[in-house]
Scaffold this active site. Structure first.
Site, short mmCIF file in Angstrom:
data_model
loop_
_atom_site.label_atom_id
_atom_site.label_comp_id
_atom_site.label_asym_id
_atom_site.label_seq_id
_atom_site.Cartn_x
_atom_site.Cartn_y
_atom_site.Cartn_z
N ASN A 1 -10.13 0.09 -0.43
CA ASN A 1 -8.67 0.14 -0.37
C ASN A 1 -8.10 -0.43 -1.67
O ASN A 1 -8.22 -1.63 -1.92
CB ASN A 1 -8.20 -0.68 0.83
N CYS B 1 0.82 -1.23 0.00
CA CYS B 1 0.00 0.00 0.00
C CYS B 1 0.85 1.27 0.00
O CYS B 1 0.38 2.34 -0.39
CB CYS B 1 -0.96 0.00 1.19
N HIS C 1 -3.39 7.44 1.94
CA HIS C 1 -3.77 6.11 1.47
C HIS C 1 -5.14 5.80 2.09
O HIS C 1 -5.39 6.10 3.25
CB HIS C 1 -2.73 5.09 1.92
O1 UT7 Z 1 -3.89 -0.86 3.53
C1 UT7 Z 1 -3.10 -1.65 4.31
C2 UT7 Z 1 -3.23 -1.33 5.73
N1 UT7 Z 1 -4.46 -1.84 6.24
C3 UT7 Z 1 -5.09 -1.20 7.18
O2 UT7 Z 1 -4.66 -0.16 7.57
C4 UT7 Z 1 -6.31 -1.85 7.79
C5 UT7 Z 1 -6.31 -1.60 9.25
N2 UT7 Z 1 -7.36 -2.25 9.97
C6 UT7 Z 1 -8.68 -1.91 9.87
O3 UT7 Z 1 -9.04 -1.07 9.06
C7 UT7 Z 1 -9.65 -2.55 10.83
O4 UT7 Z 1 -8.94 -3.23 11.82
C8 UT7 Z 1 -10.65 -3.52 10.15
C9 UT7 Z 1 -11.65 -2.72 9.32
C10 UT7 Z 1 -9.90 -4.48 9.28
C11 UT7 Z 1 -11.41 -4.27 11.22
O5 UT7 Z 1 -12.06 -3.38 12.11
P1 UT7 Z 1 -11.92 -3.59 13.70
O6 UT7 Z 1 -12.77 -2.57 14.32
O7 UT7 Z 1 -10.44 -3.56 14.03
O8 UT7 Z 1 -12.55 -5.01 13.93
P2 UT7 Z 1 -11.88 -6.35 14.50
O9 UT7 Z 1 -10.96 -6.94 13.51
O10 UT7 Z 1 -11.35 -6.09 15.87
O11 UT7 Z 1 -13.17 -7.27 14.62
C12 UT7 Z 1 -14.27 -6.90 15.45
C13 UT7 Z 1 -15.41 -7.87 15.22
C14 UT7 Z 1 -14.98 -9.33 15.32
O12 UT7 Z 1 -16.04 -10.03 15.93
P3 UT7 Z 1 -15.95 -10.43 17.48
O13 UT7 Z 1 -14.71 -11.25 17.62
O14 UT7 Z 1 -15.87 -9.12 18.23
O15 UT7 Z 1 -17.22 -11.18 17.71
C15 UT7 Z 1 -14.90 -9.77 13.88
O16 UT7 Z 1 -15.13 -11.15 13.72
O17 UT7 Z 1 -15.95 -7.70 13.89
C16 UT7 Z 1 -16.01 -8.98 13.24
N3 UT7 Z 1 -15.83 -8.77 11.79
C17 UT7 Z 1 -16.87 -8.58 10.95
N4 UT7 Z 1 -18.20 -8.54 11.15
C18 UT7 Z 1 -18.98 -8.33 10.08
C19 UT7 Z 1 -14.67 -8.71 11.11
N5 UT7 Z 1 -14.95 -8.50 9.81
C20 UT7 Z 1 -16.29 -8.41 9.69
C21 UT7 Z 1 -17.17 -8.18 8.60
N6 UT7 Z 1 -18.48 -8.15 8.85
N7 UT7 Z 1 -16.71 -8.00 7.36
#
Ligand code: UT7
Length: 326
Positions: A283, A116, A253
Site C-alpha cells: 500500500n 490514500c 487503490h
Molecule cells: O489504505 C488505507 C485503507 N486501509 C485499508 O483498507 C486496510 C484495511 N484492512 C485490512 O486490509 C485488514 O484488516 C488487515 C490486513 C489490516 C488485517 O487483516 P484482518 O483479516 O482484518 O486481521 P485482523 O486485524 O482481524 O487480525 C486477525 C489476527 C489477529 O490475531 P488474533 O487476535 O485473531 O489472535 C492479529 O493479531 O491476525 C493477527 N495479526 C497478524 N498476524 C501475523 C495482525 N497482523 C498480523 C501480522 N502477522 N502482520
C-alpha cells in the site's frame, strides 16, 4: 453538439525506490510470517526509499517520466498538485519543492492531503483548473514515504505499506460533451470525519509537535471499505453517464487484494479488468493509483482511448472514485 473543455491525461509516470523489502525480511524483524501477509493482504514485497531520498525526490522521478510520456518538459508545467501524507517538511508544500527540483517556471503548486484517497482528490482539484482553461499543463502527483510513518513494533500495520510515486500530466482537450470524449468524465468524492479513530497518525504539529505513527483498526476499516468504495464507484459512473460494466480497466487503490476483489465482485467487474500491484508495491497510499496506472500503461494493457475507473479509501475517512477516458 456543444464543445466542452476536458482534463486529458497526456502522460503517465511512476517511480519505485530500488530497495525491496520481502515479507521474509519483515518476518525476521517482527512477529509475522510471509504466509499471513500473503493470505490476508496479497502483499509479497514493498519498496523502501533510501535514507537520502525525500518524498519530493520520488515525486520528481515520477513527474519526469510522465512529462517524457506526454512529450512535455518542465518548462511547460504551470501547475503542480501533489497528494501526500508524508511531506518533506511541514511547509513549504512538497509540490513547491518539486517545482524547484524540476526547474518549472513560476506557477501554481500546492499539496492535497486526503491520505490514500489523495490522488483522486488531487485529480479533481486539478480538473477544476485545467477544464476551465486556468492551467495548460498540470502535473498531478501521488507520492509517499509511508515506511517513515510506521511503528515497526506494530505488526498489524508495519507489514502493509511501501514507498513510491506516480504522476500524470493533465492538459485541456476539447470534447463534444459525450462519454466518447477523452478526459475526466465523472467523479464522486466523500469524507466522514466521524471515523477518524479507525485510521490516523497519533502526532502532529498542532497536537504534540511530533510526526507520530500510523494507527489503524484494520478490520474496522476493512468493513467500511467495500461498501463505501462501491457506492462512490456507482456515483462516479452515474456522474459520467456510463455503466460500470462498460469500463475497460478498474484501477483501484491498492490496500488489500481482498478489498480489490470484494469491490469488483460487488460491482460485477470482471477480474481480468482489475489492475493489481499490491503484491509488488504493497500500500503506497496516494501513490498507489498512479503507480498502478503506470504499470498498466507500460506493460501495454491500458491503451489510449480506453475507459478507466479509479477508486480509493483512506484516513479521514475519505474515499472517492473517478471515471476517465485515456
Ligand atoms: O489504505 C488505507 C485503507 N486501509 C485499508 O483498507 C486496510 C484495511 N484492512 C485490512 O486490509 C485488514 O484488516 C488487515 C490486513 C489490516 C488485517 O487483516 P484482518 O483479516 O482484518 O486481521 P485482523 O486485524 O482481524 O487480525 C486477525 C489476527 C489477529 O490475531 P488474533 O487476535 O485473531 O489472535 C492479529 O493479531 O491476525 C493477527 N495479526 C497478524 N498476524 C501475523 C495482525 N497482523 C498480523 C501480522 N502477522 N502482520
Amino acid at each position: 453538439m456543444s464543445k466542452v473543455l476536458r482534463s486529458v491525461v497526456t502522460g503517465v509516470g511512476g517511480y519505485l525506490p530500488d530497495r525491496i523489502v520481502s515479507n521474509e525480511e519483515l518476518a525476521r524483524r517482527v512477529d509475522t510470517s510471509d504466509e499471513w501477509i500473503r493470505e490476508r493482504t496479497g502483499i509479497t514485497q514493498r519498496h523502501q526509499a533510501a535514507d537520502h531520498q525525500q518524498v519530493s525526490d520520488l515525486a520528481v522521478e515520477a513527474a519526469r517520466r510522465a512529462l517524457v510520456a506526454a512529450g512535455r518538459t518542465a518548462a511547460d508545467v504551470d501547475m503542480i498538485v501533489l497528494a501526500t501524507t508524508t511531506p518533506d517538511l511541514t511547509f513549504p508544500a512538497t509540490a513547491a519543492i518539486v517545482q524547484r527540483k524540476l526547474g518549472c517556471p513560476i506557477g501554481i503548486a500546492f499539496d492535497v492531503q486526503a491520505v490514500c484517497s489523495g490522488f483522486v482528490y488531487a485529480l479533481s482539484v486539478a480538473d477544476g483548473f485545467v477544464a476551465r482553461g486556468r492551467s495548460r499543463c498540470a502535473l498531478v502527483i501521488g507520492a509517499e514515504t509511508m515506511t517513515r510513518l510506521l511503528d515497526w513494533t506494530d505488526r498489524g500495520t508495519c507489514v502493509l505499506f511501501g514507498d513510491g510515486a506516480g504522476a500524470v500530466v493533465l492538459e485541456p482537450g476539447e470534447g463534444a460533451g459525450t462519454t466518447a470524449d477523452r478526459g475526466l468524465l465523472g467523479l464522486a468524492l466523500r469524507a466522514d470525519g466521524t471515523k477518524q479513530d479507525l485510521l490516523y497518525v497519533d502526532g502532529g504539529v498542532s497536537t504534540n509537535r511530533q510526526t507520530g505513527h500510523l494507527r489503524m483498526q484494520g478490520n474496522q476499516v476493512f468493513r467500511h471499505a467495500v461498501v463505501n468504495i462501491s457506492e462512490a464507484v456507482v456515483a462516479a459512473a452515474a456522474d459520467a453517464g456510463i455503466e460500470v460494466s462498460s469500463v475497460d480497466w478498474f484501477i483501484p487503490h491498492q490496500a488489500n487484494q481482498r478489498i480489490l476483489e470484494g469491490v469488483a465482485r460487488r460491482l460485477g467487474i470482471d477480474e481480468t479488468k482489475v489492475i493489481s500491484t499490491i503484491a509488488q508495491h504493497a500500500n503506497t497510499s496516494a501513490a498507489s493509483i498512479p503507480l498502478a496506472l503506470d504499470q498498466g500503461v507500460r506493460d501495454g494493457r491500458i491503451k489510449p482511448g480506453q475507459l478507466l475507473l479509479m477508486e480509493a479509501m483512506g484516513g479521514g475517512l475519505t474515499w472517492g472514485a473517478c471515471v476517465l477516458r485515456l
